[in-house]
Design an enzyme around this catalytic site. Sequence first.
Site, PDB file in Angstrom:
ATOM      1  N   SER A 110      44.761 -16.381  56.313  1.00  0.00           N
ATOM      2  CA  SER A 110      43.364 -16.127  56.732  1.00  0.00           C
ATOM      3  C   SER A 110      43.292 -15.758  58.210  1.00  0.00           C
ATOM      4  CB  SER A 110      42.467 -17.328  56.428  1.00  0.00           C
ATOM      5  OG  SER A 110      43.035 -18.531  56.881  1.00  0.00           O
ATOM      6  N   HIS A 124      46.883 -20.357  49.153  1.00  0.00           N
ATOM      7  CA  HIS A 124      46.276 -20.685  50.455  1.00  0.00           C
ATOM      8  C   HIS A 124      45.057 -21.583  50.192  1.00  0.00           C
ATOM      9  CE1 HIS A 124      45.347 -20.349  54.619  1.00  0.00           C
ATOM     10  NE2 HIS A 124      44.844 -19.128  54.675  1.00  0.00           N
ATOM     11  N   HIS A 164      54.486 -26.377  51.933  1.00  0.00           N
ATOM     12  CA  HIS A 164      53.885 -25.597  53.021  1.00  0.00           C
ATOM     13  C   HIS A 164      54.909 -24.611  53.565  1.00  0.00           C
ATOM     14  CE1 HIS A 164      51.662 -24.630  56.690  1.00  0.00           C
ATOM     15  NE2 HIS A 164      50.602 -25.018  56.012  1.00  0.00           N
ATOM     16  N   ARG A 213      46.391 -33.341  58.504  1.00  0.00           N
ATOM     17  CA  ARG A 213      45.030 -33.136  57.985  1.00  0.00           C
ATOM     18  C   ARG A 213      44.856 -33.930  56.687  1.00  0.00           C
ATOM     19  NH1 ARG A 213      45.192 -26.735  57.652  1.00  0.00           N
ATOM     20  NH2 ARG A 213      47.105 -27.336  56.592  1.00  0.00           N
ATOM     21  N   ASP A 238      45.079 -29.521  51.323  1.00  0.00           N
ATOM     22  CA  ASP A 238      44.281 -29.312  50.118  1.00  0.00           C
ATOM     23  C   ASP A 238      44.475 -30.409  49.074  1.00  0.00           C
ATOM     24  OD1 ASP A 238      43.207 -26.873  51.064  1.00  0.00           O
ATOM     25  OD2 ASP A 238      45.104 -25.888  50.607  1.00  0.00           O
TER      26      ASP A 238
HETATM   27  N1  CMX Z   1      55.229 -26.813  43.475  1.00  0.00           N
HETATM   28  C1  CMX Z   1      56.229 -26.161  42.835  1.00  0.00           C
HETATM   29  N2  CMX Z   1      57.071 -25.313  43.443  1.00  0.00           N
HETATM   30  C2  CMX Z   1      56.916 -25.156  44.754  1.00  0.00           C
HETATM   31  C3  CMX Z   1      55.927 -25.824  45.503  1.00  0.00           C
HETATM   32  C4  CMX Z   1      55.062 -26.677  44.802  1.00  0.00           C
HETATM   33  N3  CMX Z   1      54.051 -27.313  45.406  1.00  0.00           N
HETATM   34  N4  CMX Z   1      56.034 -25.459  46.792  1.00  0.00           N
HETATM   35  C5  CMX Z   1      57.036 -24.566  46.872  1.00  0.00           C
HETATM   36  N5  CMX Z   1      57.576 -24.382  45.628  1.00  0.00           N
HETATM   37  C6  CMX Z   1      58.610 -23.429  45.245  1.00  0.00           C
HETATM   38  C7  CMX Z   1      58.152 -22.017  45.592  1.00  0.00           C
HETATM   39  O1  CMX Z   1      57.262 -21.514  44.595  1.00  0.00           O
HETATM   40  C8  CMX Z   1      59.466 -21.284  45.675  1.00  0.00           C
HETATM   41  O2  CMX Z   1      59.888 -21.028  44.364  1.00  0.00           O
HETATM   42  P1  CMX Z   1      60.701 -19.674  44.006  1.00  0.00           P
HETATM   43  O3  CMX Z   1      62.001 -19.783  44.758  1.00  0.00           O
HETATM   44  O4  CMX Z   1      60.857 -19.758  42.526  1.00  0.00           O
HETATM   45  O5  CMX Z   1      59.874 -18.522  44.459  1.00  0.00           O
HETATM   46  C9  CMX Z   1      60.379 -22.340  46.296  1.00  0.00           C
HETATM   47  O6  CMX Z   1      59.766 -23.622  46.020  1.00  0.00           O
HETATM   48  C10 CMX Z   1      60.562 -22.198  47.791  1.00  0.00           C
HETATM   49  O7  CMX Z   1      59.276 -22.185  48.383  1.00  0.00           O
HETATM   50  P2  CMX Z   1      59.062 -22.692  49.898  1.00  0.00           P
HETATM   51  O8  CMX Z   1      59.910 -21.853  50.791  1.00  0.00           O
HETATM   52  O9  CMX Z   1      59.222 -24.173  49.974  1.00  0.00           O
HETATM   53  O10 CMX Z   1      57.515 -22.426  50.115  1.00  0.00           O
HETATM   54  P3  CMX Z   1      56.807 -21.074  50.558  1.00  0.00           P
HETATM   55  O11 CMX Z   1      56.803 -21.020  52.051  1.00  0.00           O
HETATM   56  O12 CMX Z   1      57.321 -19.897  49.829  1.00  0.00           O
HETATM   57  O13 CMX Z   1      55.314 -21.333  50.024  1.00  0.00           O
HETATM   58  C11 CMX Z   1      53.358 -22.592  49.601  1.00  0.00           C
HETATM   59  C12 CMX Z   1      54.450 -22.273  50.609  1.00  0.00           C
HETATM   60  C13 CMX Z   1      52.270 -23.408  50.282  1.00  0.00           C
HETATM   61  C14 CMX Z   1      52.753 -21.283  49.101  1.00  0.00           C
HETATM   62  C15 CMX Z   1      53.986 -23.385  48.410  1.00  0.00           C
HETATM   63  O14 CMX Z   1      54.487 -24.621  48.892  1.00  0.00           O
HETATM   64  C16 CMX Z   1      53.028 -23.621  47.277  1.00  0.00           C
HETATM   65  O15 CMX Z   1      52.883 -22.744  46.421  1.00  0.00           O
HETATM   66  N6  CMX Z   1      52.328 -24.818  47.249  1.00  0.00           N
HETATM   67  C17 CMX Z   1      51.300 -25.066  46.263  1.00  0.00           C
HETATM   68  C18 CMX Z   1      50.007 -24.331  46.610  1.00  0.00           C
HETATM   69  C19 CMX Z   1      49.326 -24.951  47.812  1.00  0.00           C
HETATM   70  O16 CMX Z   1      49.137 -26.166  47.867  1.00  0.00           O
HETATM   71  N7  CMX Z   1      48.899 -24.115  48.737  1.00  0.00           N
HETATM   72  C20 CMX Z   1      48.090 -24.575  49.898  1.00  0.00           C
HETATM   73  C21 CMX Z   1      48.832 -24.524  51.232  1.00  0.00           C
HETATM   74  C22 CMX Z   1      47.942 -24.934  52.370  1.00  0.00           C
HETATM   75  C23 CMX Z   1      46.881 -23.903  52.653  1.00  0.00           C
HETATM   76  O17 CMX Z   1      47.214 -22.783  53.032  1.00  0.00           O
HETATM   77  O18 CMX Z   1      45.690 -24.185  52.421  1.00  0.00           O
END
Ligand code: CMX
Length: 432
Positions: free
Chosen positions: A241, A271, A318, A327, A373
Site C-alpha cells: 500500500s 496484505h 510476514h 502491533r 491482522d
Molecule cells: N501460511 C502458510 N504458508 C505461508 C505462510 C502462512 N501464514 N506465510 C508464508 N508461507 C509460505 C509462503 O506462501 C511461501 O510458500 P511458497 O514457497 O510455496 O510460495 C513460503 O512460505 C515462503 O514465504 P515467506 O518468504 O515466509 O513469506 P513471503 O515474504 O513470501 O510472504 C506473507 C509474506 C505475509 C504474504 C505470507 O507470510 C502470507 O501469505 N501470510 C498470510 C497472509 C497474511 O497474513 N498477510 C498479512 C500480512 C500483513 C499485512 O500486510 O497486513
Amino acid sequence: MSLLKSKLEEIIPKFREEVGEIRKNHGDKKLCDVTVAQAYGGMRGVKVMITETSALDPDEGIRFRGFTIPELQEKLPHAAEGEEPLPEGLFYLLMTGELPTEENIAEITKEWQERGTLPEHVYKAIDALPKDTHPMTQFSVGIVAQQTESIFAAEYRKGINKMDYWKPVYEDTMNLLARLPALAAYIYLRSYKDGKVIPADPTLDWGGNFAHMMGFDTKMFRELMRIYLTIHADHEGGNVSAHTTHLVGSTLSDVYYALSAGMNGLAGPLHGLANQEVLRWIMDVKDQLGGGVPTMEDLKKFVWDTLASGNVVPGYGHAVLRKTDPRYSAQREFALKHMPEDELFQVVSMLYEVVPPILLEQGKAKNPWPNVDAHSGVLLVHNGMHEYDFYTVLFGVSRAMGVLASTIWDRAIGLPLERPKSLTTEYIKSIL
Ligand code: CMX
C-alpha cells in the site's frame, strides 16, 4: 497558517538541503547488491527506496520516527476519557519527526472537523455501485471520486514552482484525511445498515468521531479506534500500500489517484485483506467444530488441513518481520484489559501457541509468528462490528495517514519519477 504547516515550512528547507548534499557527495555509495533470487522474489530486502516516516526492524518491529509502539502509548497525548494515543498525534509525529503538544493535536482535530464534509457527488458515485460491492471497492471509488477537489492538480495546471509542490499536496492530504472517516462510515452504513448518514460530533476527536459516525457510541469502541488507527498507520515504504501510493504519486498524479491505487493494493489477501480472512477463518473453525472454544487438538488439525488444501494461514507470517508483530501485541494488551473472557480472544490466544510450531514443522514460512491482522478482527467483533468484509477499510483509513505524510515529504525533497530497471530471463541466463 496552522502550526503544523508552519512547522513544515520551517523544517523542509533544511532537510531538502541535507538530502541534496547526501545525493551530491555520496551518490556513488553502494547500499546493497541485488541477487537473481531477489529479482525473481519480490525484491525482498533490496534497499532502493527512501521513506522518512517509519522504519521496520525484522526482530523489533516498527518504529515511527524512531519511537516504538509502547513508547508512543506512553508519550502521545490521549483523549480526556481514555488512555489510548490519539492518531492525530501520530500524524503530527510522522509529518514533523517531533512529538506533538496537546495544542498541536487540538489544532489538527479542529482542522479535520472543519474540512470533514464529503462532497455530495462522492455519495452519488458510491450509490451508483451495487450495495453488495466489496467495501474496499467502494472505498477506492470514493477516494478517486474526490479527485475533482485536487488543489495540486489545479496548481500544477497553473504552473506552480517545483519547490512549492508539497504545499498543495499538504492541503489535499489534510482534506482527504479529514473526509476519510465520513467516507468509510457511509460505506459501512450503506452496506450493512439503513444507509442514513450519521452527522459528525464536533466534540469528538478524529478516531472517536469516526466510531460515532459508524454508529458505535461506546467508550470502548472509541478507544479501540484510537489505538487501531494509530498502529496501522505506517510500516515503512516497501509494503504494497505504501509503495503503490509512492509509485503512483511519483508521476505527480495527486493524492486522490495515489491513495486510491494504494488502497487497491491493501485490498489483497496477502496484505490488508488478511484481517477479514482471519475472522472468516476463525468463524469457519468454530462452525466446523460445532461452536464454543475448540480444543488445542482441534485447532492443530484445522491448521494442518488449511495448509494441506494449499492455502496460507491468514494473519501469520510476514515479508520483513521475523518475530511477533508489536502491533499484534498492542492489540492483545487491549483485549487483556477490556475483554479477557471473550471466546474469540481465547481462540486467538490458542492459535498463538498452535500455529508457529506447525509453520516451523512445515518448514516453508520464514516467519511463523502472527502479524497485525491476526488480532484486529476479534476486537471489532467483541465491540459489535461483525461485518468482516469491512475491516480492511478501517486499516485503509489508518494507512492513509502514513502514506500521505510520506507523499508530502516525497514532493518536499523532490523525489523523482520511480522507474526501476526490469530484466528478462534471457538476460539472466546470459550472465550466469
Ligand atoms: N501460511 C502458510 N504458508 C505461508 C505462510 C502462512 N501464514 N506465510 C508464508 N508461507 C509460505 C509462503 O506462501 C511461501 O510458500 P511458497 O514457497 O510455496 O510460495 C513460503 O512460505 C515462503 O514465504 P515467506 O518468504 O515466509 O513469506 P513471503 O515474504 O513470501 O510472504 C506473507 C509474506 C505475509 C504474504 C505470507 O507470510 C502470507 O501469505 N501470510 C498470510 C497472509 C497474511 O497474513 N498477510 C498479512 C500480512 C500483513 C499485512 O500486510 O497486513
